[in-house]
Design a protein around this motif. Structure first.
Motif, PDB file in Angstrom:
ATOM      1  N   MET A   1      40.447  55.121  43.159  1.00  0.00           N
ATOM      2  CA  MET A   1      39.725  54.173  42.318  1.00  0.00           C
ATOM      3  C   MET A   1      39.185  55.111  41.146  1.00  0.00           C
ATOM      4  O   MET A   1      39.447  54.735  39.808  1.00  0.00           O
ATOM      5  CB  MET A   1      38.633  53.540  42.906  1.00  0.00           C
ATOM      6  N   ILE A   2      38.622  56.231  41.353  1.00  0.00           N
ATOM      7  CA  ILE A   2      38.249  57.168  40.283  1.00  0.00           C
ATOM      8  C   ILE A   2      39.449  57.576  39.360  1.00  0.00           C
ATOM      9  O   ILE A   2      39.325  57.409  38.293  1.00  0.00           O
ATOM     10  CB  ILE A   2      37.511  58.502  40.883  1.00  0.00           C
ATOM     11  N   GLY A   3      40.616  57.909  40.252  1.00  0.00           N
ATOM     12  CA  GLY A   3      41.690  58.341  39.279  1.00  0.00           C
ATOM     13  C   GLY A   3      42.019  57.166  38.486  1.00  0.00           C
ATOM     14  O   GLY A   3      42.480  57.411  37.315  1.00  0.00           O
ATOM     15  N   GLY A   4      42.367  55.899  38.922  1.00  0.00           N
ATOM     16  CA  GLY A   4      42.556  54.854  38.201  1.00  0.00           C
ATOM     17  C   GLY A   4      41.779  54.599  36.706  1.00  0.00           C
ATOM     18  O   GLY A   4      42.203  54.208  35.614  1.00  0.00           O
ATOM     19  N   LYS A   5      40.539  54.748  36.897  1.00  0.00           N
ATOM     20  CA  LYS A   5      39.706  54.710  35.855  1.00  0.00           C
ATOM     21  C   LYS A   5      39.839  56.030  34.887  1.00  0.00           C
ATOM     22  O   LYS A   5      39.598  55.821  33.614  1.00  0.00           O
ATOM     23  CB  LYS A   5      38.384  54.785  36.361  1.00  0.00           C
ATOM     24  N   LEU A   6      40.101  57.118  35.316  1.00  0.00           N
ATOM     25  CA  LEU A   6      40.517  58.166  34.709  1.00  0.00           C
ATOM     26  C   LEU A   6      41.535  57.894  33.582  1.00  0.00           C
ATOM     27  O   LEU A   6      41.697  58.379  32.339  1.00  0.00           O
ATOM     28  CB  LEU A   6      40.614  59.405  35.345  1.00  0.00           C
ATOM     29  N   ASP A   7      42.430  57.363  34.220  1.00  0.00           N
ATOM     30  CA  ASP A   7      43.817  57.040  33.362  1.00  0.00           C
ATOM     31  C   ASP A   7      43.391  55.845  32.460  1.00  0.00           C
ATOM     32  O   ASP A   7      43.717  56.127  31.068  1.00  0.00           O
ATOM     33  CB  ASP A   7      44.843  56.462  34.175  1.00  0.00           C
ATOM     34  N   ALA A   8      42.726  54.868  32.721  1.00  0.00           N
ATOM     35  CA  ALA A   8      42.238  54.075  31.794  1.00  0.00           C
ATOM     36  C   ALA A   8      41.283  54.451  30.444  1.00  0.00           C
ATOM     37  O   ALA A   8      41.344  54.252  29.295  1.00  0.00           O
ATOM     38  CB  ALA A   8      41.327  52.830  32.401  1.00  0.00           C
TER      39      ALA A   8
END
Length: 609
Positions: free
Chosen positions: A196-203
């Motif tokens: 989830m953290i990774g997805g937010k980093l991409d966004a």
């Protein structure tokens, strides 16, 4: 002095809304010393109670209505900036009330955000608030995690990340909460926290590239939260090390966290330049997180993708990708101009392995990064391999050139002043983690060591002048080894050069001269100049330049042939007479025996007339 508590208490449900707004605004604008601690606490409690009544009774029995929520919570936030006020907010009932306001006023984003800020400020100032926040009575952990999962706006991600960061600061008081964050959902599940953290980093990377407000702040706090997990969780679940030993970063790891690495590397390769400091948040926090992750067997292919040479390190491509360096034009062009003045010496790589300049790669990478990250909202939108070593090298080169332009000494006061004014940190704090990251890559991968040697210490390195006096990366690194004001960076740079040279003292001394690294080696327990040796990777430690000129083992500079001594015959005769008299005195005094007198021996052999 205005009595803010009396003014607020004088309000009633029938008071005009303009009067309520005026009182709340006066509280928000009050100077810190205008309200004593006791009245500050009473004011906070009164406002929270009134908002609670307003939600329970529809505003009929409260001084405040739902329309007053935003200014009322802004007043609470202002009062809570003082620790005495935050202690009132930090009570479990008040934390629960503020979180409920954040939910109730979800359609009034300003009011909802102000409620969360009140909680975050209290958690920052009061230790007990961080502990109370994650208790079941308050339910703050679930609230913050849900907020992070459902938020898309950078400001909301920032607030959720701030709550999660503060609630996971302590490894001991938050141990159960940290474990639950990582273990509740398995890898691949939409609610798996590392992913989830990774997805937010991409966004957020996409948001930063288009200049969205709060995007940098949101990524910075999200990375702080990620760092807490990466730092604490492996130590909490480690079953192998001695429980009585103090564990430090890197001593242990859990494969439950493996999934976050690709996202961190993508952010590392895609973040755009920062100005004026070339190395600033959130990039610095990406580096902090990366140095906690080992180059383990399961992660080696992520650190060093399949597009590699035979030695495992990614091959630098001539066409830049989104993983290549994104650096400032001013800093890099300045570095190149300084380097070119060194008698044509290569500084960023040998001529036989050319790669585009950092600035050229930077802006091509920025364009590529925008394209790859904008095609899809998927966390795996960009599949371009990340050349971590090249990116790290360029950041190190440009950053040191920015703070230490030309041949300036690292202990010059201007270096410290510039770093402090731009980042509010020391050069130690800004640069050391990057040097540690490069060291880790070189220790784990032979190909990385070879590439760094080719870039920093190429075979055709100009050795006609002192290496430590060069206006390029090598010169700055060597000058840092004698720094007094930057102790952490000094040691990190030494370890980096040591790793680049196969962790071999002889190889390091052969490349840069024992005199430049004597202090560093002494601190490692190597008390004298090591004998010449070959690098463990098979790369010969240099003893001569590419043109065959011997290298001085102490200075690392090419030996200059001694100029011929020009003397007349009369001068030669006078010098010979002086030597004859000197050795005759030594012989007569018994200091040397007759057979050891070189003058007598030369006469007997007919070499002197």
């Amino acid at each position: 002095m205005p009595n803010f508590l009396s003014a607020y208490a004088a309000l009633s449900p029938a008071s005009p809304r303009s009067d309520v707004a005026q009182v709340l605004q006066s509280i928000t604008n009050a100077l810190p010393l205008q309200i004593d601690d006791a009245k500050r606490g009473d004011l906070i409690q009164s406002i929270i109670d009134d908002l609670t009544k307003s939600n329970a009774s529809g505003g009929n029995k409260s001084r405040l209505t739902s329309k007053d929520a935003a200014p009322a919570l802004q007043a609470v936030k202002s009062l809570g900036k003082n620790p005495a006020g935050s202690e009132v907010i930090a009570s479990p009932p008040n934390l629960s009330a503020l979180l409920s306001f954040a939910r109730i006023y979800k359609d009034d984003i300003e009011a909802s955000n102000e409620a969360i800020r009140c909680v975050a400020n209290a958690m920052l100032l009061v230790d007990q608030a961080r502990t109370a926040f994650i208790q079941k009575q308050v339910g703050g952990g679930d609230f913050a995690l849900e907020l992070l999962e459902k938020s898309n706006a950078p400001e909301r991600i920032f607030l959720a990340s701030r709550l999660l960061f503060l609630s996971t600061v302590s490894e001991f008081s938050a141990s159960d909460f940290i474990k639950s964050l990582v273990e509740t959902k398995p890898p691949g599940h939409p609610a798996n926290v590392p992913e989830m953290i990774g997805g937010k980093l991409d966004a957020l990377t996409r948001a930063i590239l288009i200049g969205s407000k709060f995007a940098r702040e949101a990524m910075t706090d999200l990375l702080k939260f990620a760092f807490n997990l990466l730092l604490h969780y492996p130590k909490l679940v480690d079953q192998f090390s001695n429980k009585n030993e103090t564990k430090v970063m890197g001593d242990c790891w859990s494969d439950r966290l493996d999934g976050i690495l690709p996202y961190l590397l993508r952010a590392f390769g895609s973040l755009p330049p920062s100005f004026p400091a070339p190395l600033a948040a959130p990039m610095t926090h990406v580096i902090h997180s990366l140095i906690t992750i080992p180059v383990s067997a399961s992660l080696r292919s992520v650190w060093f993708p399949r597009t590699t040479n035979s030695r495992g390190s990614p091959v630098p491509t001539k066409l830049p990708s989104s993983s290549d360096s994104i650096l400032s034009k001013t800093s890099r062009s300045s570095s190149n101009s300084n380097s070119s003045s060194q008698a044509g010496s290569p500084t960023s790589g040998p001529s036989k392995d050319p790669k585009p300049g950092a600035f050229d790669r930077a802006w091509s990478a920025l364009a590529a990064g925008r394209r790859s990250l904008s095609r899809s909202s998927s966390p795996h939108a960009s599949n371009v391999p990340i050349d971590v070593l090249l990116r790290s090298y360029d950041l190190l080169d440009v950053s040191l050139n920015h703070y230490m332009p030309g041949t300036i000494e690292p202990d010059d006061s201007s270096v410290r002043e510039k770093c402090r004014s731009e980042t509010d940190q020391t050069l130690d704090d800004v640069m050391t983690p990057l040097a540690v990251l490069i060291t880790k890559l070189c220790q784990a991968d032979e190909g990385s060591r070879m590439r760094m040697r080719e870039w920093i210490l190429p075979e055709d390195l100009d050795r006609t002048s002192p290496l430590e006096g060069r206006a390029d990366l090598l010169g700055r690194l060597l000058r840092l080894l004698s720094s007094v004001h930057h102790a952490k960076l000094k040691n990190a740079v030494g370890e980096m050069l040591f790793a680049v040279c196969d962790s071999d003292a002889s190889t390091l001394s052969s490349y840069v001269g024992y005199g430049n690294v004597a202090g560093f080696l002494f601190n490692k327990g190597i008390m004298s100049a090591p004998p010449p040796a070959h690098g463990s990777s098979g790369a010969s430690a240099p003893t001569s330049t590419a043109t065959g000129v011997p290298i001085n083992p102490i200075t690392g500079v090419a030996e200059k042939p001694a100029p011929p001594i020009e003397m007349s015959d009369e001068e030669k005769e006078r010098e010979a007479e002086k030597l004859f008299v000197l050795f005759d005195r030594l012989e007569k005094s018994g200091a040397i025996p007759k057979e050891s007198n070189p003058i007598r021996k030369a006469i007997q052999e007919g070499k002197l007339g």
